[in-house]
Design a protein around this motif. Structure first.
Motif, PDB file in Angstrom:
ATOM      1  N   LYS A  11     -44.720 -45.636 -12.276  1.00  0.00           N
ATOM      2  CA  LYS A  11     -45.392 -46.790 -11.685  1.00  0.00           C
ATOM      3  C   LYS A  11     -44.338 -47.729 -11.112  1.00  0.00           C
ATOM      4  O   LYS A  11     -43.202 -47.797 -11.593  1.00  0.00           O
ATOM      5  CB  LYS A  11     -46.255 -47.510 -12.730  1.00  0.00           C
ATOM      6  CG  LYS A  11     -45.546 -47.848 -14.019  1.00  0.00           C
ATOM      7  CD  LYS A  11     -46.532 -48.273 -15.102  1.00  0.00           C
ATOM      8  CE  LYS A  11     -45.819 -48.578 -16.410  1.00  0.00           C
ATOM      9  NZ  LYS A  11     -46.779 -48.894 -17.497  1.00  0.00           N
ATOM     10  N   ALA A  12     -44.754 -48.478 -10.062  1.00  0.00           N
ATOM     11  CA  ALA A  12     -43.855 -49.416  -9.385  1.00  0.00           C
ATOM     12  C   ALA A  12     -44.472 -50.799  -9.394  1.00  0.00           C
ATOM     13  O   ALA A  12     -45.701 -50.944  -9.383  1.00  0.00           O
ATOM     14  CB  ALA A  12     -43.618 -48.960  -7.945  1.00  0.00           C
ATOM     15  N   ASN A  13     -43.634 -51.831  -9.413  1.00  0.00           N
ATOM     16  CA  ASN A  13     -44.175 -53.181  -9.313  1.00  0.00           C
ATOM     17  C   ASN A  13     -44.489 -53.521  -7.846  1.00  0.00           C
ATOM     18  O   ASN A  13     -44.218 -52.730  -6.934  1.00  0.00           O
ATOM     19  CB  ASN A  13     -43.223 -54.201  -9.943  1.00  0.00           C
ATOM     20  CG  ASN A  13     -41.924 -54.328  -9.174  1.00  0.00           C
ATOM     21  OD1 ASN A  13     -41.612 -53.487  -8.347  1.00  0.00           O
ATOM     22  ND2 ASN A  13     -41.167 -55.369  -9.446  1.00  0.00           N
ATOM     23  N   ASP A  14     -45.058 -54.697  -7.621  1.00  0.00           N
ATOM     24  CA  ASP A  14     -45.562 -55.041  -6.290  1.00  0.00           C
ATOM     25  C   ASP A  14     -44.489 -55.085  -5.219  1.00  0.00           C
ATOM     26  O   ASP A  14     -44.749 -54.765  -4.058  1.00  0.00           O
ATOM     27  CB  ASP A  14     -46.282 -56.397  -6.338  1.00  0.00           C
ATOM     28  CG  ASP A  14     -47.699 -56.262  -6.868  1.00  0.00           C
ATOM     29  OD1 ASP A  14     -48.164 -55.106  -6.997  1.00  0.00           O
ATOM     30  OD2 ASP A  14     -48.326 -57.297  -7.157  1.00  0.00           O
ATOM     31  N   ASP A  15     -43.296 -55.534  -5.562  1.00  0.00           N
ATOM     32  CA  ASP A  15     -42.281 -55.664  -4.509  1.00  0.00           C
ATOM     33  C   ASP A  15     -41.267 -54.514  -4.522  1.00  0.00           C
ATOM     34  O   ASP A  15     -40.194 -54.617  -3.917  1.00  0.00           O
ATOM     35  CB  ASP A  15     -41.578 -57.023  -4.606  1.00  0.00           C
ATOM     36  CG  ASP A  15     -40.745 -57.157  -5.884  1.00  0.00           C
ATOM     37  OD1 ASP A  15     -40.763 -56.216  -6.708  1.00  0.00           O
ATOM     38  OD2 ASP A  15     -40.096 -58.195  -6.045  1.00  0.00           O
ATOM     39  N   ASN A  16     -41.622 -53.440  -5.192  1.00  0.00           N
ATOM     40  CA  ASN A  16     -40.805 -52.216  -5.145  1.00  0.00           C
ATOM     41  C   ASN A  16     -39.363 -52.441  -5.585  1.00  0.00           C
ATOM     42  O   ASN A  16     -38.413 -51.941  -4.980  1.00  0.00           O
ATOM     43  CB  ASN A  16     -40.831 -51.607  -3.728  1.00  0.00           C
ATOM     44  CG  ASN A  16     -42.190 -51.102  -3.340  1.00  0.00           C
ATOM     45  OD1 ASN A  16     -42.788 -50.305  -4.049  1.00  0.00           O
ATOM     46  ND2 ASN A  16     -42.700 -51.577  -2.207  1.00  0.00           N
ATOM     47  N   THR A  17     -39.210 -53.221  -6.670  1.00  0.00           N
ATOM     48  CA  THR A  17     -37.876 -53.397  -7.255  1.00  0.00           C
ATOM     49  C   THR A  17     -37.778 -52.801  -8.653  1.00  0.00           C
ATOM     50  O   THR A  17     -36.676 -52.650  -9.176  1.00  0.00           O
ATOM     51  CB  THR A  17     -37.511 -54.895  -7.365  1.00  0.00           C
ATOM     52  OG1 THR A  17     -38.524 -55.565  -8.123  1.00  0.00           O
ATOM     53  CG2 THR A  17     -37.380 -55.526  -5.982  1.00  0.00           C
ATOM     54  N   GLU A  18     -38.918 -52.484  -9.276  1.00  0.00           N
ATOM     55  CA  GLU A  18     -38.892 -52.010 -10.670  1.00  0.00           C
ATOM     56  C   GLU A  18     -39.830 -50.808 -10.821  1.00  0.00           C
ATOM     57  O   GLU A  18     -40.996 -50.864 -10.437  1.00  0.00           O
ATOM     58  CB  GLU A  18     -39.309 -53.146 -11.604  1.00  0.00           C
ATOM     59  CG  GLU A  18     -39.060 -52.838 -13.072  1.00  0.00           C
ATOM     60  CD  GLU A  18     -39.161 -54.089 -13.927  1.00  0.00           C
ATOM     61  OE1 GLU A  18     -38.501 -55.090 -13.579  1.00  0.00           O
ATOM     62  OE2 GLU A  18     -39.907 -54.075 -14.913  1.00  0.00           O
ATOM     63  N   PHE A  19     -39.295 -49.746 -11.417  1.00  0.00           N
ATOM     64  CA  PHE A  19     -40.026 -48.488 -11.533  1.00  0.00           C
ATOM     65  C   PHE A  19     -39.940 -48.007 -12.988  1.00  0.00           C
ATOM     66  O   PHE A  19     -38.846 -47.905 -13.543  1.00  0.00           O
ATOM     67  CB  PHE A  19     -39.431 -47.436 -10.600  1.00  0.00           C
ATOM     68  CG  PHE A  19     -39.460 -47.840  -9.144  1.00  0.00           C
ATOM     69  CD1 PHE A  19     -40.479 -47.412  -8.304  1.00  0.00           C
ATOM     70  CD2 PHE A  19     -38.480 -48.680  -8.619  1.00  0.00           C
ATOM     71  CE1 PHE A  19     -40.520 -47.788  -6.979  1.00  0.00           C
ATOM     72  CE2 PHE A  19     -38.508 -49.064  -7.286  1.00  0.00           C
ATOM     73  CZ  PHE A  19     -39.534 -48.620  -6.457  1.00  0.00           C
TER      74      PHE A  19
END
Length: 526
Positions: free
Chosen positions: A95-103
């Motif tokens: 899964k990824a967070n909304d701003d694509n910095t954390e997976f």
């Protein structure tokens, strides 16, 4: 050898983490396709040798038949289909967070490396660190990683320095980071290519492990008894290095070799199709032979002449003449399946009278030079055929081959370089950034003549953060209207096998040609 993209960059700038998660499910790639218990030895050929099969330096292509059989990453692309689809390999959920910095990844349990070490979250960081230590071509895929944090043995969270909508694709890339045994990494730290234990040994989790290697002569794989997934269809796979296509062709016809992956040009492929004991395959791919026009060309430098020149070439006919059964013409700018077709259309259409007008006008008395790398049979065929097309229209043209090591320097000569060239590349990942940034920006690495179109770099930097299709569509329009590039065709990934080998049609990768998922292959009827 087909070429691919080598240089992309994770976008700079740190954004706040907002952990609203878009969850994706994992599945086992290739499940149900291998027969599982058939055994035997599969004999394959490498044409002309391969690069070192170290998972962190392998960056040419054919050697991935070894690397990706012995090593696995967290993600993969589903094999045997053109539409890219992420599937889990050593991750079961992500899964990824909304701003694509954390997976965040949930890791597969019950997996062991070939040396018996259990696969767990700590192995992810150790494997990423090794890729950075080696710092070879594919290291760029993890250079944007800020941290790797574990939550127990089977969950890991990767945080990036900056938003990157294509990060999951980097992990699924055939060249992406592979998981390596921490035990082996401790026992055999990277000290340089000269003393690299991983050049001839493996420490992965894949269905095969490395057997005897005679560098440049032969390579062997053997099934790993402790593999977590389906048993491979063949117990052993042997590769022999063969110096030329004629020899491989004879070996295939006599049944001395079970298969050849990639390598075949249009002429050889047509010949092999007629042999009764052989089955030939031509898979869809993202490999896209492209026309590059030199912005400093004395003949084609001005916008009007260049646009008219490109419109005058019958690219559909050119693709058919040059590539035959190994390619199909395209109307799209980026490789097919990277963008929706409606957002990816070439803007310059064919004008059957344009070349004749140029012959009696702007190009009267001039000569168009088409340069190609001698290592690329498709580029030579495209150059030879387009110069014939131009000469037929009354425009003097010549086709020139460049030996290894001289092609790229020739393109860097500006006005003294060729006027046009053809290059057959494919992206490292099934992500538009992996094509657009590399081919269409001067800093990308494969913008061969250094052409630059206002606004394209900015659009690509913004698109990399979000993956916004509309931004990539704007790039496609600007690139096409500039007439500096024209995507000629979709190359097909080819393979030739004895007709008693099954599973080939389910083993190909949507991104790369010349590499198959070997564990999917099995003897017919097994």
């Amino acid at each position: 050898m087909p070429h691919r993209l080598r240089i992309t960059a994770l976008t700079a700038g740190l954004a706040a983490v907002v952990f609203s998660l878009a969850a994706c499910g994992g599945s086992t790639p290739g499940a149900g396709t291998a027969s599982g218990t058939s055994g035997g030895t599969l004999k394959l050929a490498f044409l002309g040798g391969i690069s070192t099969p170290d998972p962190d330096t392998a960056y040419d292509g054919p050697e991935l038949n070894l690397v990706n059989s012995a090593y696995e990453g967290l993600l993969d692309y589903r094999a045997g289909q053109a539409e890219p689809e992420l599937v889990g390999r050593l991750a079961t959920q992500w899964k990824a967070n909304d701003d694509n910095t954390e997976f965040t990844f949930t890791l597969r349990e019950g997996v062991t490396f070939h040396d018996g070490t259990a696969f767990d979250a700590a192995a992810v960081k150790a494997s990423f660190d090794r890729r950075l230590d080696v710092d070879s071509g594919p290291a760029y895929m993890v250079k944007g990683v800020k941290s790797v944090k574990t939550s127990g043995d089977h969950e890991v969270t990767i945080t990036l320095d900056a938003p990157n909508a294509g990060f999951l694709d980097l992990l699924a890339s055939p060249f992406g980071p592979k998981m390596v045994s921490p035990t082996a990494l401790e026992e055999h730290p990277w000290t340089g290519e000269e003393d690299n234990w991983f050049a001839t040994h493996d420490a992965g989790t894949g269905p095969y492990q490395y057997g005897a290697f005679d560098q440049g002569v032969s390579y062997a794989l053997s099934a790993y008894d402790g593999y977590w997934g389906d048993e491979p269809g063949y117990t052993d796979v042997d590769f022999d290095v063969v110096s030329n296509m004629s020899t491989v062709q004879l070996q295939l016809e006599k049944g001395e070799v079970d298969g050849l992956i990639g390598y075949t040009d249009s002429s050889a492929f047509t010949t092999l199709k007629s042999k009764p004991n052989l089955a030939t395959y031509a898979f869809p791919s993202m490999q896209t032979p492209t026309l590059f026009v030199n912005p400093q060309s004395k003949e084609l430098g001005d916008d009007e002449t260049r646009t008219s020149f490109v419109s005058g070439i019958d690219f559909a006919a050119l693709a058919q003449q040059a590539l035959g059964d190994t390619g199909t013409s395209t109307t799209q700018v980026f490789p097919e399946n990277l963008l929706p077709e409606a957002d990816n259309q070439q803007k310059i259409t064919h004008d059957s009278g344009a070349l004749a007008q140029l012959a009696s006008g702007k190009l009267s008395g001039g000569t168009i030079s088409c340069g190609y790398a001698e290592s690329s049979s498709s580029a030579q065929a495209l150059c030879d055929n387009v110069t014939a097309m131009l000469n037929s229209a009354g425009i003097k043209a010549e086709s020139t081959g460049y030996a290894s090591g001289t092609y790229f320097p020739a393109l860097a000569k500006g006005a003294d370089g060729p006027d046009i060239t053809f290059f057959s590349g494919f992206p490292d990942t099934a992500n538009a950034d992996a094509w657009g940034t590399v081919f269409y920006t001067p800093d990308g690495g494969l913008d061969l003549f250094g052409a630059e179109v206002d606004g394209v770099s900015g659009l690509l930097r913004e698109a990399a953060k979000t993956g916004d299709t509309d931004l990539y569509s704007q790039v496609a329009a600007k690139v096409s209207e500039s007439a500096y590039w024209y995507s000629v065709a979709n190359s097909k990934g080819t393979a030739v096998f004895q007709d008693d080998v099954s599973g080939v049609d389910k083993a190909w990768n949507p991104v790369i040609t010349g590499v198959l998922q070997l564990q999917t292959l099995s003897p017919s009827g097994s």
